[in-house]
Design an enzyme around this catalytic site. Sequence first.
Site, PDB file in Angstrom:
ATOM      1  N   SER A   1      -7.741  54.941  53.648  1.00 18.69           N
ATOM      2  CA  SER A   1      -6.381  55.104  54.109  1.00 18.69           C
ATOM      3  C   SER A   1      -5.385  55.214  52.530  1.00 18.69           C
ATOM      4  CB  SER A   1      -5.843  54.315  55.036  1.00 18.69           C
ATOM      5  OG  SER A   1      -4.461  54.641  55.052  1.00 18.69           O
TER       6      SER A   1
ATOM      7  N   TYR B   1      -3.320  45.623  56.252  1.00 22.74           N
ATOM      8  CA  TYR B   1      -3.979  47.012  56.428  1.00 22.74           C
ATOM      9  C   TYR B   1      -4.486  47.582  55.257  1.00 22.74           C
ATOM     10  CZ  TYR B   1      -5.043  51.737  58.188  1.00 22.74           C
ATOM     11  OH  TYR B   1      -5.718  52.921  58.351  1.00 22.74           O
TER      12      TYR B   1
END
Length: 334
Positions: free
Chosen positions: A175, A201
């Site tokens: 990501s 994350y």
Amino acid sequence: MTANPQAPRPPRHDPAAALLTTPFTAHTEAREVIDGVDLTGRRVVVTGGASGLGAETVRALASAGAEVTVATRRPQSAEPLVRELAGVDGAGAVRAAALDLSDLTSVDAFVRAWRGPLDILVANAGIMALPTRTLTPGGWEMQLATNHLGHFALATGLHPHLREAGAARIVVVSSGAHLNAPFDFDDPHFERRPYDPWAAYGQSKSADVLLAVGARHWADDGITANALNPGYILTNLQRHLDDETMRAFGVMDDEGNVTPLPYYKTPAQGAATSVLLAASPLLKGVTGRYFEDNQEARTVADEENPADGVAAHALDPQAADRLWEYATDALRGR
């Protein structure tokens, strides 16, 4: 993997940037990337393949003839997809199997049950921005455990089967959130630093890129590994975000209606880069790189505060080797 004679020409290399480019764009769909590629007889595992990007990845690979295993926590959730693809002419067989990446007992069971070669492993499953620090029974921060350590355990456990295939590919879905979150070797599980959902994350996604870099040690086994940023897409990945956050992102109105912004991709477009790395002949022999919008991404320095590209910290081979050793020790000490 057999290419159609009319398939795109081999990728071009920019001598200045040494980046691999392809004829595809950010708006290309997965089915277009794989057009003309024959995957008959190839065996594939897609984690988190029951919905969203994973389901679109499964659709594309199976429609090209691959035999696909949808590895998911709830195999029953994949049954509609299995039935759908059973009715597609020329599609390979699709089945669902149980896999909980946060539970190493589940990972071990999946590995033990696998028989024969494995041509493609797509590490797609993930969780994002858990609002509170959550630990696995083994004491691992849940995002790191699911997004990275579980996939590391799966890849290393399946290594003999990937090697058996002779020319296997590993695809790791990362990501853009990795850009501002290097892996913290001193406190990866937020035991001392304050827990931040996005830092956790992002760290896990930096670790995912480093997994692809670290897998260069498997090149002699015929195994390549690359990572990617699928872009902005509305999927189940946002399930842990509250309404306030969704409104701050601009994808939810005051009435609670969710609408993608103009630059958001559809799931079929978001899955295109995964499918490119998994099956396109353009990626033959390519390993340890990071892609977005179907192109290899430029490397950016942390101080640039970039919006795209791949952070230098995520491509650092020394950090990759250190993380590989850390993850190996973590699995031994579980």
